[in-house]
Design an enzyme around this catalytic site. Sequence first.
Site, short mmCIF file in Angstrom:
data_model
loop_
_atom_site.label_atom_id
_atom_site.label_comp_id
_atom_site.label_asym_id
_atom_site.label_seq_id
_atom_site.Cartn_x
_atom_site.Cartn_y
_atom_site.Cartn_z
CG HIS A 65 5.22 -47.83 8.38
ND1 HIS A 65 5.25 -47.11 9.54
CD2 HIS A 65 5.69 -47.01 7.41
CE1 HIS A 65 5.72 -45.89 9.29
NE2 HIS A 65 5.98 -45.81 8.01
CD GLU A 68 5.27 -41.76 7.23
OE1 GLU A 68 6.14 -42.63 7.40
OE2 GLU A 68 5.51 -40.60 6.88
CG HIS A 128 7.27 -45.55 -0.80
ND1 HIS A 128 6.07 -44.94 -1.05
CD2 HIS A 128 7.49 -45.42 0.54
CE1 HIS A 128 5.58 -44.47 0.09
NE2 HIS A 128 6.41 -44.75 1.07
CG HIS A 131 10.75 -44.28 8.64
ND1 HIS A 131 10.43 -42.94 8.56
CD2 HIS A 131 9.72 -44.93 8.06
CE1 HIS A 131 9.29 -42.78 7.93
NE2 HIS A 131 8.83 -43.97 7.62
CG HIS A 140 7.78 -37.29 4.96
ND1 HIS A 140 9.04 -37.80 5.11
CD2 HIS A 140 6.93 -38.32 5.23
CE1 HIS A 140 8.97 -39.08 5.45
NE2 HIS A 140 7.69 -39.42 5.53
CG ASP A 183 3.46 -43.22 3.32
OD1 ASP A 183 3.29 -43.28 4.55
OD2 ASP A 183 4.54 -43.50 2.77
CG ASP A 237 8.38 -46.62 4.62
OD1 ASP A 237 7.77 -46.52 3.55
OD2 ASP A 237 8.03 -46.03 5.66
CE1 TYR A 250 11.22 -44.12 0.50
CE2 TYR A 250 12.76 -45.33 1.87
CZ TYR A 250 11.47 -45.01 1.51
OH TYR A 250 10.42 -45.60 2.19
FE1 FEO Z 1 7.00 -44.41 6.55
FE2 FEO Z 1 6.23 -44.76 3.32
O1 FEO Z 1 5.88 -44.37 5.09
#
Ligand code: FEO
Length: 394
Positions: free
Chosen positions: A78, A80, A224, A144, A22, A82, A163, A191
């Site tokens: 999602h 994001e 992750h 999230h 982040h 990543d 996530d 996390y």
């Molecule tokens: Fe919310 Fe692993 O990205």
Amino acid sequence: MLKISKHVYWDGIRDWDLRLFHGHELSTHRGSTYNSFIIKDEKTVLVDTVWFPHTNSYIDRIEHDVGIDNIDFIIINHNEPDHGGALKAIMEKRPELPIYCSANGEKIIKAHFHKDWNFNVVKTGDTINIGRNNLKFIEMKMIHWPDSMMVYLDNDKVLLSNDAFGQHYCAMSMFNDEVDRDELFQEAIKYYANILTPFSPLIARKIDEVLKLNLDIEIIAPSHGVIWRENPLQIIEAYASWSDNYKEDFAVIVYDTMYEATLRMAEAIEKGLRSKGVKVKLYNSSVSDMSDLLTEIFKAKALAIGSCTVNNNALTSIVALTHEIAAHKMKGKPFVSFGSYGWSGEAPAHISETLVKAGLTPVHEPIKTSYTPTEEALEECVRAGVALAEAAGE
Ligand code: FEO
């Protein structure tokens, strides 16, 4: 490509060297992984991609392992960067490829890439048959991000949870039964504390909703870290506990100091806590990792935060920390604030004001003492430690 069930393969990236995530906000001492999955059923489905710095090696691997021309559609749980970062490179090769995502997912993908691709919006309860498996979608709005969702495969009994249930944890194995359990849970709770705590009320409700679906789950594969295949429900049970006013049996004292006067006050508060049998961890915030501190504060049943006063406020590390506690909505914890000062002494009151506004509970007036604390001032700190212990239930 790593087989995780009859039809599902992990084909992501292991990032051993990641130390900050982040931007520079979140420390990741044990690296991370970006978990992309291939489902090889009658249809071939790609679920999520990887962070864009890894695009070239990822695309080469997908091309080698499955062939991008052989993919029937993509699911983006999602977007994001990543997880959605390498989407553009795939779509450049297959611009007509259907993308399945939530309604917010479509908006976010368009906002990232400014392309009008072949979007297919899904919502909770929608299913797609791909041969032996039905894919069932479950929206995870604000867990999230607004677009977050999960997908469940009913034949393989695999939940691809994105996530949720993840960890920034790169290990020798991708499976929970083959890694160090203490390391795994340390990374899982870190996390949760740093990324998911603001959404705890939503998470508690969502866990109830997911449990009521009566899914037969043999594997939970987040986006992750390692995949939960031994007793996968343990991480759902952990989330149920973490989202419900979670606390462990210790107090945390965090302070920053210029000439150790505030440290003397912290030690006196520690003495008060210990006199009532409370275990204590004591950290100087200026030399501590912010993400680790937030994890400790998330776990603690009581909190003391102190700083000397500089330019009418607390030192920088304590201003940042109290901001983060408020931003992460770590409500309900009893606390005391304290600090030494030279001539104005606003820091303890500012700390208290921020924490009260965030929903924490003061158990003592902010304690301030001029220059070196007197015996009387230290006795007041001891009494505050005792009050904190009593408020924490000792
Ligand atoms: Fe919310 Fe692993 O990205």
